[in-house]
Design an enzyme around this catalytic site. Structure first.
Site, mmCIF file in Angstrom:
data_model
loop_
_atom_site.group_PDB
_atom_site.id
_atom_site.type_symbol
_atom_site.label_atom_id
_atom_site.label_comp_id
_atom_site.label_asym_id
_atom_site.label_seq_id
_atom_site.Cartn_x
_atom_site.Cartn_y
_atom_site.Cartn_z
ATOM 1 N N CYS A 62 1.818 -6.514 7.800
ATOM 2 C CA CYS A 62 2.074 -6.041 6.440
ATOM 3 C C CYS A 62 3.296 -6.807 5.937
ATOM 4 O O CYS A 62 3.820 -7.667 6.634
ATOM 5 C CB CYS A 62 2.271 -4.525 6.381
ATOM 6 S SG CYS A 62 3.706 -3.889 7.254
ATOM 7 N N SER A 105 2.126 -1.786 9.506
ATOM 8 C CA SER A 105 1.746 -2.559 10.691
ATOM 9 C C SER A 105 2.289 -1.965 11.994
ATOM 10 O O SER A 105 1.541 -1.897 12.980
ATOM 11 C CB SER A 105 2.109 -4.032 10.535
ATOM 12 O OG SER A 105 3.488 -4.225 10.326
ATOM 13 N N ASP A 140 0.825 0.857 0.736
ATOM 14 C CA ASP A 140 2.175 0.838 1.271
ATOM 15 C C ASP A 140 2.897 2.124 0.860
ATOM 16 O O ASP A 140 3.137 2.353 -0.323
ATOM 17 C CB ASP A 140 2.922 -0.380 0.716
ATOM 18 C CG ASP A 140 4.254 -0.618 1.378
ATOM 19 O OD1 ASP A 140 4.731 0.268 2.119
ATOM 20 O OD2 ASP A 140 4.827 -1.698 1.157
#
Length: 155
Positions: free
Chosen positions: A7, A14, A123
């Protein structure tokens, strides 16, 4: 099998995916390597975001990951490199293009979500509170489980 989750900052999505996949791989007694990395260098040398660690803890998991940035050798060392969103995928494909002998298969982790409208692992970093991290965790669990099931099916 060698898997790398990527990421942008390697502080939320991640490392969370790395911890989830490590746990599943351990439970399935698979001899797989699992790691995570960032596209940017902001969190190199740092632990994951505290809210990420809190959600992992809520689910009986932990992470000892130390943030790192993806490097050219990763594109040769890993079988799969998973991005979390379209921006990650664009950046990963651009980084992979000049790499000689790139063997990694670069995919969107959400492809294993199996729902056309829900393929992006959003995110949660800029959201207040922990809810976004829990949603992220739930998405990642489904994707990792589906990936493992697909790979363990006889070809």
């Amino acid at each position: 099998m060698r898997i790398l989750f990527v990421c942008i900052g390697n502080s939320c999505r991640s490392p969370m995916a790395e911890a989830v996949m490590r746990d599943m791989v351990l439970r399935e007694n698979l001899d797989w390597t699992v790691d995570s990395a960032a596209l940017a260098d902001w969190n190199v040398g740092r632990q994951p975001e505290p809210r990420c660690l809190a959600v992992l803890h809520e689910n009986g998991l932990h992470s000892e990951h130390v943030g790192r940035q993806i490097g050219e050798s990763d594109f040769r060392q890993f079988d799969y490199i998973f991005g979390m969103d379209e921006s990650n995928m664009r950046d990963l494909l651009a980084l992979a293009a000049p790499v000689a002998n790139c063997t990694a298969r670069i995919e969107l982790l959400g492809n294993y979500r199996m729902k056309e409208l829900d393929k992006i692992i959003f995110d949660p970093y800029f959201e207040s509170g922990i809810h976004g991290f829990r949603r992220c965790y739930d998405q990642i669990v489904i994707c990792c489980r589906n990936f493992i099931q697909q790979k363990l099916q006889p070809q």
